[in-house]
Scaffold this active site. Structure first.
Site, PDB file in Angstrom:
ATOM      1  N   LYS A 235      12.787  22.609  12.520  1.00  0.00           N
ATOM      2  CA  LYS A 235      11.468  22.662  11.898  1.00  0.00           C
ATOM      3  C   LYS A 235      10.806  24.011  12.112  1.00  0.00           C
ATOM      4  O   LYS A 235      11.184  24.799  12.973  1.00  0.00           O
ATOM      5  CB  LYS A 235      10.605  21.500  12.391  1.00  0.00           C
ATOM      6  CG  LYS A 235      11.091  20.181  11.814  1.00  0.00           C
ATOM      7  CD  LYS A 235      10.166  19.026  12.027  1.00  0.00           C
ATOM      8  CE  LYS A 235      10.672  17.801  11.235  1.00  0.00           C
ATOM      9  NZ  LYS A 235       9.848  16.601  11.497  1.00  0.00           N
ATOM     10  N   ARG A 276      16.593  12.707  15.749  1.00  0.00           N
ATOM     11  CA  ARG A 276      17.069  12.914  14.377  1.00  0.00           C
ATOM     12  C   ARG A 276      17.340  14.402  14.196  1.00  0.00           C
ATOM     13  O   ARG A 276      16.418  15.226  14.268  1.00  0.00           O
ATOM     14  CB  ARG A 276      16.017  12.429  13.378  1.00  0.00           C
ATOM     15  CG  ARG A 276      16.432  12.543  11.924  1.00  0.00           C
ATOM     16  CD  ARG A 276      15.298  12.061  11.024  1.00  0.00           C
ATOM     17  NE  ARG A 276      15.678  12.091   9.615  1.00  0.00           N
ATOM     18  CZ  ARG A 276      15.578  13.139   8.808  1.00  0.00           C
ATOM     19  NH1 ARG A 276      15.098  14.293   9.277  1.00  0.00           N
ATOM     20  NH2 ARG A 276      15.947  13.067   7.541  1.00  0.00           N
TER      21      ARG A 276
END
Length: 308
Positions: A235, A276
């Site tokens: 991210k 994840r």
């Protein structure tokens, strides 16, 4: 509104304290591998958009150590446009069907109840809803009827405008309070407490500082008493931290896997249930190291360890 009791738990370092019904229980934090069946993913630019490529990618993630493969047909990167439901179904169903037939534990990453229901029929065993049931009012009743494990993420709006909603009095307190409201909504819809998984929603209506503060306080999320899924992989807050010292350019998404593995260790040490990630191999190693460290850390605290 029903008042829900939220248990405080103290997991051994490196191991999740609670587990959802019917999913793998390997005695360590699980690893969920990402299969993006989208043309516009921030992390891979659509490398697995074709169904055959997505299935091959999912099988490769299993070989690398994924406990669950998460198949999604809608990009949730900031600013992404939503595909029509028919297109999302076209993308997702063949991949779910083939991976489930190969023996994978498959999660469907969707905000739409219709897609979730069709994916469950195709063999999925987990619904991963980044909207926490807010995007589709039919989602929580569907998950309750199906009796399937359900991931409920902290969410404040769709990708097109979510970053404008990254305003908090105190991000950890506000996220916990908003998660409690969604937990109550899920339970009131008839969902079993042992089916419910929560996710603090890193990157969704969060600034980089918000993400780091939540990561430092994951123990407070775990203390809500439900299994916790964390998705920090590749991210932008990691890209910003690792920005080029000369140009200031964020590190590209595909070069953030070492940083992701570091976050995986820190999150596993705080007792999260599952991580994840895009690069499964590095996080699979990370969670095993953390679990082994947890055994030794627990033993070191035991009074017996001080007996000579």
């Amino acid at each position: 509104m029903t008042v829900t009791a939220h248990a405080t738990i103290s997991p051994r370092p490196g191991t999740p304290g609670v587990h959802p019904h019917g999913l793998p229980r390997p005695g360590r934090t699980l690893v969920m591998g990402v299969v993006n069946v989208t043309p516009d993913s921030f992390s891979d630019g659509g490398l697995s958009f074709a169904a055959d490529a997505a299935v091959a990618h999912g099988l490769a993630l299993l070989e690398q150590g994924a406990d669950i493969v998460d198949v999604g047909g809608e990009s949730t990167r900031p600013g992404a446009a939503r595909p029509p439901v028919e297109e999302e179904l076209r993308r997702v169903l063949p991949v779910v069907r083939e991976l489930a037939a190969a023996g994978a534990t498959v999660s469907v990453d969707t905000m739409r109840a219709e897609v979730a229901a069709r994916a469950l029929d195709a063999g999925a065993r987990l619904i991963n809803d980044v909207s926490g049931g807010l995007a589709d009012p039919a989602m929580l009743p569907l998950a309750a009827r199906a009796g399937t494990p359900y991931v409920l993420m902290h969410w404040r709006g769709h990708s097109a405008g979510m970053q404008g909603r990254a305003v908090y009095d105190h991000v950890v307190t506000d996220v916990l309070d908003e998660l409690r409201l969604r937990i109550d909504a899920a339970l009131e819809a008839g969902m079993g407490p042992d089916r419910l998984i929560i996710d603090p929603g890193l990157g969704f209506a969060k600034t980089p500082d918000h993400n780091w503060e939540l990561l430092g306080r994951l123990g407070d999320v775990v203390a809500l008493g439900h299994p916790v899924l964390v998705g920090a992989s590749r991210k932008s807050f990691l890209g910003g931290l690792l920005a080029d010292r000369t140009t200031g350019e964020p590190r590209p998404a595909r070069l953030r896997d070492a940083a992701t593995a570091a976050v995986s260790v820190l999150a596993a040490a705080q007792g999260v249930w599952c991580l994840r990630v895009h690069d499964v191999a590095s996080t699979a190693d990370a969670v095993r190291v953390t679990a082994r460290w947890g055994v030794e850390a627990t033993a070191a605290r035991s009074p017996l360890s001080r007996v000579r």
